[in-house]
Design an enzyme around this catalytic site. Sequence first.
Site, PDB file in Angstrom:
ATOM      1  N   ASP A 387      42.589  21.906 -46.180  1.00 12.26           N
ATOM      2  CA  ASP A 387      43.413  22.176 -44.984  1.00 12.26           C
ATOM      3  C   ASP A 387      44.190  23.491 -45.083  1.00 12.26           C
ATOM      4  OD1 ASP A 387      42.603  19.742 -44.032  1.00 12.26           O
ATOM      5  OD2 ASP A 387      44.411  18.678 -44.655  1.00 12.26           O
TER       6      ASP A 387
HETATM    7  P1  NAP Z   1      43.228  18.694 -48.650  1.00 15.79           P
HETATM    8  O1  NAP Z   1      43.152  19.390 -47.353  1.00 15.79           O
HETATM    9  O2  NAP Z   1      43.653  17.279 -48.675  1.00 15.79           O
HETATM   10  O3  NAP Z   1      41.762  18.830 -49.288  1.00 15.79           O
HETATM   11  C1  NAP Z   1      41.505  18.456 -50.594  1.00 15.79           C
HETATM   12  C2  NAP Z   1      40.017  18.598 -50.830  1.00 15.79           C
HETATM   13  O4  NAP Z   1      39.802  18.341 -52.203  1.00 15.79           O
HETATM   14  C3  NAP Z   1      39.192  17.605 -50.053  1.00 15.79           C
HETATM   15  O5  NAP Z   1      38.558  18.209 -48.950  1.00 15.79           O
HETATM   16  C4  NAP Z   1      38.196  17.049 -51.081  1.00 15.79           C
HETATM   17  O6  NAP Z   1      36.866  17.324 -50.660  1.00 15.79           O
HETATM   18  C5  NAP Z   1      38.492  17.854 -52.350  1.00 15.79           C
HETATM   19  N1  NAP Z   1      38.458  17.020 -53.546  1.00 15.79           N
HETATM   20  C6  NAP Z   1      38.950  15.782 -53.735  1.00 15.79           C
HETATM   21  N2  NAP Z   1      38.692  15.353 -54.982  1.00 15.79           N
HETATM   22  C7  NAP Z   1      38.024  16.356 -55.594  1.00 15.79           C
HETATM   23  C8  NAP Z   1      37.461  16.524 -56.892  1.00 15.79           C
HETATM   24  N3  NAP Z   1      37.544  15.559 -57.830  1.00 15.79           N
HETATM   25  N4  NAP Z   1      36.833  17.682 -57.169  1.00 15.79           N
HETATM   26  C9  NAP Z   1      36.723  18.660 -56.227  1.00 15.79           C
HETATM   27  N5  NAP Z   1      37.212  18.555 -54.995  1.00 15.79           N
HETATM   28  C10 NAP Z   1      37.857  17.414 -54.680  1.00 15.79           C
HETATM   29  O7  NAP Z   1      44.153  19.459 -49.703  1.00 15.79           O
HETATM   30  P2  NAP Z   1      45.025  20.758 -49.572  1.00 15.79           P
HETATM   31  O8  NAP Z   1      44.203  21.911 -49.090  1.00 15.79           O
HETATM   32  O9  NAP Z   1      45.736  20.870 -50.880  1.00 15.79           O
HETATM   33  O10 NAP Z   1      46.045  20.423 -48.394  1.00 15.79           O
HETATM   34  C11 NAP Z   1      47.099  19.490 -48.531  1.00 15.79           C
HETATM   35  C12 NAP Z   1      47.188  18.596 -47.311  1.00 15.79           C
HETATM   36  O11 NAP Z   1      48.224  17.622 -47.517  1.00 15.79           O
HETATM   37  C13 NAP Z   1      47.533  19.347 -46.048  1.00 15.79           C
HETATM   38  O12 NAP Z   1      46.959  18.717 -44.941  1.00 15.79           O
HETATM   39  C14 NAP Z   1      49.032  19.197 -46.018  1.00 15.79           C
HETATM   40  O13 NAP Z   1      49.597  19.379 -44.712  1.00 15.79           O
HETATM   41  C15 NAP Z   1      49.186  17.765 -46.469  1.00 15.79           C
HETATM   42  N6  NAP Z   1      50.566  17.564 -46.902  1.00 15.79           N
HETATM   43  C16 NAP Z   1      50.962  18.059 -48.102  1.00 15.79           C
HETATM   44  C17 NAP Z   1      52.291  17.966 -48.436  1.00 15.79           C
HETATM   45  C18 NAP Z   1      52.831  18.543 -49.701  1.00 15.79           C
HETATM   46  O14 NAP Z   1      54.033  18.440 -49.896  1.00 15.79           O
HETATM   47  N7  NAP Z   1      52.027  19.139 -50.553  1.00 15.79           N
HETATM   48  C19 NAP Z   1      53.183  17.353 -47.582  1.00 15.79           C
HETATM   49  C20 NAP Z   1      52.728  16.867 -46.358  1.00 15.79           C
HETATM   50  C21 NAP Z   1      51.402  16.985 -46.058  1.00 15.79           C
HETATM   51  P3  NAP Z   1      35.648  16.430 -51.198  1.00 15.79           P
HETATM   52  O15 NAP Z   1      35.962  15.028 -50.882  1.00 15.79           O
HETATM   53  O16 NAP Z   1      34.453  16.972 -50.482  1.00 15.79           O
HETATM   54  O17 NAP Z   1      35.567  16.672 -52.677  1.00 15.79           O
END
Ligand code: NAP
Length: 464
Positions: A387
């Site tokens: 994301d």
């Molecule tokens: P993300 O959008 O959740 O994407 C994580 C990706 O990691 C997934 O598409 C998944 O794809 C891949 N993945 C999972 N396990 C894996 C593995 N073992 N090896 C390789 N790839 C793997 O993560 P992000 O880009 O870090 O974004 C964070 C999200 O959380 C955002 O939507 C953000 O708004 C939300 N959020 C975060 C917080 C915070 O404080 N950090 C707070 C509120 C909301 P596959 O399944 O294809 O592997």
Amino acid sequence: MTPATGHLLEVTYFVAAVLFILSLKWLSSPVTARRGVWAGEVGMVLAVAGTLLHRGIVDYKWIAIGLVLGAIIGVPLGNVAMTAVPQRTALSHAFGALCVTLVGTAEFYLRAPDVPPFVMSVLSLEVILGGLTVTGSLMAAGKLQEILPQRPITFKGQNLVNLAMLAVAVAIAARLVMHPEQMFLYPFMVGIALVFGVMLIVPIGGADMPTVISLLNSYAGLSAAAMGFVLNNKLLIVAGALDGASGFILSVNMSKAMNRSFTNVLFGAFGQVQTAVAGGVETRTARSASAEEAAAILSAANKVVIVPGYGMAVAQAQHKVRELYDALTKRGIDVKFGIHPVAGRMPGHMNVLLAEADIPYDKLLDMEEVNPDFPQTDVALIIGANDVTNPAARTDTSSPIYGMPILDVDKARTVMVIKRSMSPGFAGIDNPLYYLDNNLMLFGDAKAFVGDIVKELSGGGAHG
Ligand code: NAP
């Protein structure tokens, strides 16, 4: 309590309060964060030890039983995986708020019907905030642990119903302030607060849960501060106010990082899993590459930006990432890390993992610092992030994440994405990045794939 003990208690509380303030200050930078944790822990030990000197304590037996029970629950809670920390934190808030609500209730029944108006006001604030935090936090933990459905549940007039419930609880509180002898009203006030906590979380999607947890943290802090007024305990007032303010600032910062307003987080029903638009991106094809090809592209680069995300945390790939960093820098390649403020599942998630792997702090660049670098970057290597790299946030006004600031990885000459499949990230939306001409998918588990690249790099091939 002798005057000397009273003096000792005041000094202990004062030192604890100073340590809590320093702890928050130090926690705000990865360089001093460890010291911050220590300061907070020592402050809490002093607060508990000081309270045990209190003259009001008549029997230490129950306190000892409570300490043992708390330790039995707390020790396993402290050992959960880092990816489960948000739900663990939610559970801690639930326990803290339960304690506040129970203490408030005990105080009410001990004092009623002679409760002075000021005490009744803060006591009502304490148990309303405490009550809604108990059930709200349990719901949030359940959603994050996927015991409860993550998708938001909405119905017509929901906000009105919720506001009406809160208004009734506040009206009962006002009545009790004027007529504390009408003790039968008290359970209704607490009951409504408990139901309100559930209703507050029901319309909020899984993706917004970390922000909501931080807000619940703020409520728990404010209710503890109110309890400080009821019990006439200055340290509780200070600690509760610090907790309330820092939780609030954190939720505001997280909302900003997602370009969301508070009302949008609370009432926006964000986080619904979207199905891809018909005839849209899913008909396009994404190109993939092997570890050998990825290693060749990396070794030909001068400037590489690594973008870690939730997948790196799931795979616990940070130590392999360190090996990759070493292998690339040994070849004279400039390697930096681009850290998005909400990458992963909690604020600072990536910083903590990379610090654990001893990546130098000065190589971790915030989004604002690293974004201008992408057009001059040879390779943006994305490791389990999704994301936070989605260009739809910049271009697609219909996207639920439209307006969220992202890492501009698509502007790099070559983008490589390590993830296991084409599945969406936490927001449940497709990522058009994967279909761009300069993008290569590296399908596999982050730890295993990075390990394979490192093997290829150490197997030979000179830089340039
Ligand atoms: P993300 O959008 O959740 O994407 C994580 C990706 O990691 C997934 O598409 C998944 O794809 C891949 N993945 C999972 N396990 C894996 C593995 N073992 N090896 C390789 N790839 C793997 O993560 P992000 O880009 O870090 O974004 C964070 C999200 O959380 C955002 O939507 C953000 O708004 C939300 N959020 C975060 C917080 C915070 O404080 N950090 C707070 C509120 C909301 P596959 O399944 O294809 O592997």
